[in-house]
Structures are given as C-alpha cells and as structure tokens.
Scaffold this motif. Structure first.
Motif, PDB file in Angstrom:
ATOM      1  N   GLN B  59       0.831  -1.223   0.000  1.00 27.89           N
ATOM      2  CA  GLN B  59       0.000   0.000   0.000  1.00 27.89           C
ATOM      3  C   GLN B  59       0.862   1.269   0.000  1.00 27.89           C
ATOM      4  N   SER B  60       1.928   1.218  -0.813  1.00 32.48           N
ATOM      5  CA  SER B  60       2.834   2.358  -0.935  1.00 32.48           C
ATOM      6  C   SER B  60       2.540   3.135  -2.216  1.00 32.48           C
ATOM      7  N   ILE B  61       1.970   4.327  -2.053  1.00 31.15           N
ATOM      8  CA  ILE B  61       1.602   5.162  -3.209  1.00 31.15           C
ATOM      9  C   ILE B  61       2.836   5.493  -4.071  1.00 31.15           C
ATOM     10  N   PRO B  62       3.995   5.921  -3.494  1.00 27.20           N
ATOM     11  CA  PRO B  62       5.135   6.242  -4.367  1.00 27.20           C
ATOM     12  C   PRO B  62       5.617   5.048  -5.191  1.00 27.20           C
ATOM     13  N   ILE B  63       5.664   3.854  -4.576  1.00 31.21           N
ATOM     14  CA  ILE B  63       6.114   2.661  -5.323  1.00 31.21           C
ATOM     15  C   ILE B  63       5.107   2.323  -6.426  1.00 31.21           C
ATOM     16  N   MET B  64       3.813   2.415  -6.109  1.00 27.92           N
ATOM     17  CA  MET B  64       2.776   2.161  -7.119  1.00 27.92           C
ATOM     18  C   MET B  64       2.872   3.157  -8.264  1.00 27.92           C
ATOM     19  N   ALA B  65       2.957   4.453  -7.941  1.00 30.46           N
ATOM     20  CA  ALA B  65       2.960   5.513  -8.957  1.00 30.46           C
ATOM     21  C   ALA B  65       4.193   5.378  -9.854  1.00 30.46           C
ATOM     22  N   ALA B  66       5.381   5.299  -9.237  1.00 30.55           N
ATOM     23  CA  ALA B  66       6.631   5.233 -10.004  1.00 30.55           C
ATOM     24  C   ALA B  66       6.621   4.022 -10.936  1.00 30.55           C
ATOM     25  N   ASN B  67       6.255   2.851 -10.398  1.00 36.03           N
ATOM     26  CA  ASN B  67       6.329   1.629 -11.207  1.00 36.03           C
ATOM     27  C   ASN B  67       5.169   1.499 -12.183  1.00 36.03           C
ATOM     28  N   GLY B  68       4.011   2.106 -11.839  1.00 37.65           N
ATOM     29  CA  GLY B  68       2.892   2.111 -12.784  1.00 37.65           C
ATOM     30  C   GLY B  68       3.249   2.884 -14.048  1.00 37.65           C
ATOM     31  N   ILE B  69       3.831   4.077 -13.863  1.00 40.04           N
ATOM     32  CA  ILE B  69       4.232   4.910 -15.014  1.00 40.04           C
ATOM     33  C   ILE B  69       5.356   4.227 -15.807  1.00 40.04           C
ATOM     34  N   THR B  70       6.373   3.737 -15.089  1.00 51.31           N
ATOM     35  CA  THR B  70       7.496   3.065 -15.761  1.00 51.31           C
ATOM     36  C   THR B  70       7.004   1.843 -16.545  1.00 51.31           C
ATOM     37  N   PHE B  71       6.052   1.105 -15.971  1.00 48.75           N
ATOM     38  CA  PHE B  71       5.517  -0.094 -16.641  1.00 48.75           C
ATOM     39  C   PHE B  71       4.883   0.278 -17.986  1.00 48.75           C
ATOM     40  N   LEU B  72       4.088   1.350 -18.013  1.00 51.02           N
ATOM     41  CA  LEU B  72       3.450   1.786 -19.255  1.00 51.02           C
ATOM     42  C   LEU B  72       4.494   2.201 -20.295  1.00 51.02           C
ATOM     43  N   LEU B  73       5.532   2.949 -19.852  1.00 52.63           N
ATOM     44  CA  LEU B  73       6.582   3.398 -20.781  1.00 52.63           C
ATOM     45  C   LEU B  73       7.372   2.203 -21.316  1.00 52.63           C
ATOM     46  N   LEU B  74       7.627   1.212 -20.445  1.00 48.49           N
ATOM     47  CA  LEU B  74       8.345   0.016 -20.880  1.00 48.49           C
ATOM     48  C   LEU B  74       7.519  -0.811 -21.865  1.00 48.49           C
ATOM     49  N   LEU B  75       6.187  -0.820 -21.686  1.00 48.65           N
ATOM     50  CA  LEU B  75       5.321  -1.538 -22.633  1.00 48.65           C
ATOM     51  C   LEU B  75       5.464  -0.938 -24.027  1.00 48.65           C
ATOM     52  N   ILE B  76       5.521   0.417 -24.099  1.00 50.19           N
ATOM     53  CA  ILE B  76       5.707   1.104 -25.390  1.00 50.19           C
ATOM     54  C   ILE B  76       7.043   0.677 -26.001  1.00 50.19           C
ATOM     55  N   ILE B  77       8.114   0.698 -25.175  1.00 49.98           N
ATOM     56  CA  ILE B  77       9.454   0.331 -25.641  1.00 49.98           C
ATOM     57  C   ILE B  77       9.468  -1.131 -26.122  1.00 49.98           C
ATOM     58  N   LEU B  78       8.794  -2.010 -25.369  1.00 51.78           N
ATOM     59  CA  LEU B  78       8.731  -3.440 -25.724  1.00 51.78           C
ATOM     60  C   LEU B  78       8.024  -3.650 -27.061  1.00 51.78           C
ATOM     61  N   VAL B  79       6.892  -2.962 -27.247  1.00 54.04           N
ATOM     62  CA  VAL B  79       6.127  -3.092 -28.495  1.00 54.04           C
ATOM     63  C   VAL B  79       6.977  -2.621 -29.675  1.00 54.04           C
ATOM     64  N   ILE B  80       7.661  -1.482 -29.529  1.00 56.80           N
ATOM     65  CA  ILE B  80       8.499  -0.962 -30.621  1.00 56.80           C
ATOM     66  C   ILE B  80       9.652  -1.926 -30.896  1.00 56.80           C
ATOM     67  N   LYS B  81      10.266  -2.439 -29.844  1.00 52.60           N
ATOM     68  CA  LYS B  81      11.389  -3.374 -30.007  1.00 52.60           C
ATOM     69  C   LYS B  81      10.951  -4.610 -30.798  1.00 52.60           C
ATOM     70  N   ILE B  82       9.777  -5.176 -30.447  1.00 50.23           N
ATOM     71  CA  ILE B  82       9.299  -6.389 -31.131  1.00 50.23           C
ATOM     72  C   ILE B  82       8.865  -6.044 -32.560  1.00 50.23           C
ATOM     73  N   ARG B  83       8.150  -4.926 -32.694  1.00 54.46           N
ATOM     74  CA  ARG B  83       7.598  -4.542 -33.991  1.00 54.46           C
ATOM     75  C   ARG B  83       8.702  -4.211 -35.011  1.00 54.46           C
ATOM     76  N   TYR B  84       9.735  -3.486 -34.570  1.00 54.18           N
ATOM     77  CA  TYR B  84      10.766  -3.047 -35.517  1.00 54.18           C
ATOM     78  C   TYR B  84      12.026  -3.904 -35.432  1.00 54.18           C
ATOM     79  N   ARG B  85      11.870  -5.088 -34.834  1.00 55.78           N
ATOM     80  CA  ARG B  85      13.018  -5.959 -34.630  1.00 55.78           C
ATOM     81  C   ARG B  85      13.640  -6.390 -35.961  1.00 55.78           C
TER      82      ARG B  85
END
Lengths: 94, 94
Positions: B59-85
């Motif tokens: 129930q840590s808001i900073p850990i949730m917020a930081a990792n929630g945002i990073t997770f979304l940005l990493l999903l974008i990076i992952l999709v681009i990496k797979i798509r343009y591989r």
C-alpha cells in the motif's frame, strides 16, 4: 523470515538489476548506442545513485546491493553512449 | 512530514521513472530499437510489474505511482522493439 511480499520485492529487484547486464554486454559488443537516449542514461545513472544513497541511509542491504550493481552497469552504458556518440550519430540513417 | 531521507527517495523515484519518457519518445520518433537489448526490455517490464504488485501489497503510493508509469513506458518500448526488430536487425551493420 521474509514474508511472501518481501520475496516478491527481492524477485522484482533481481529482475530490474540484472536486466542491465545483457544491455551493457550488447553495447560493449556492438559499440553502438544510437537507439539509447542520452537523457535516459543520465537520468537513470543519477536516479540509481540517489537510490544507492537512500539504501545506505536506510541501511537496507537489498536496496544497496541492487542499486550498487545497477549503478556500475549504467556507468558502462553511459561511457559507451558518450564515447560512441559521434560514431553512432553518423551514417546509420539517411 | 517526510524526512530528508524520504525526500531523497522521492527524488530518486522521479529520476528513474521519468528517465523512460525520453527513451520511449526517441524510439517512437526514430522507430529504431536495434541498440536496445530484448532481454533488458523483457526483464525490466517483468521486474517493474513485480515492483508494482509489491507497491500494491505494501500500500505504498510512491512505489505504485513510479512503477505504474514506468511499466506503461516500458510496454511502449517493448512493443516498438518487437515490432521493428526485423527492420532494425537488417542493414544497419555490415
């Protein structure tokens, strides 16, 4: 004894620390860093250094260990990015 | 009131979270992901997802917020990496 939640934290820490190993290895091998954002490397290196200080102040061995290792790997990535910047930024795109 | 150590933690979290913004932006713009290790993106995405679960359980808001945002940005990076591989892996080196 660590709780299940703590084990989850350790698993998360191992993944986000050792993830940088293949990234650093790839850059050492290819000597290419064009697709890496310099802002990303710089901000990550500074941020992970602050996490390391936070771990030292909190006397948290997992935070110190994870961020100490990540910091060293990010330094390698940063050096390669700066060193091969000119090289990487020419001739790979039209 | 947060202590100086907690402020250090927040500063560290802001840096290591928003660092991924220019990295994702760069990849969206250039559609190139060759210098990014697929193992790095995959392990980071999985690790940050576990950190997010850890933050929810703690129930840590900073850990949730930081990792929630990073997770979304990493999903974008992952999709681009797979798509343009395939595209990225041909013709940029001899």
């Amino acid at each position: 004894m660590p709780t299940d939640t703590e084990y989850l934290g350790y698993a998360a820490g191992v993944l986000t620390t050792f993830a940088f190993l293949p990234q650093a290895y790839r850059m050492i091998r290819t000597r290419q860093a064009r697709d890496i954002s310099l802002t990303w490397v710089t901000a990550m290196t500074a941020g992970v250094f602050l996490w390391l200080c936070y771990g030292i102040l909190k006397q948290s061995i997992p935070i110190m260990a994870a961020n100490g290792i990540t910091f060293l790997l990010l330094l390698i990535i940063l050096v390669i990015k700066i060193r091969y910047r000119a090289h990487s930024d020419s001739g790979r795109h039209q």
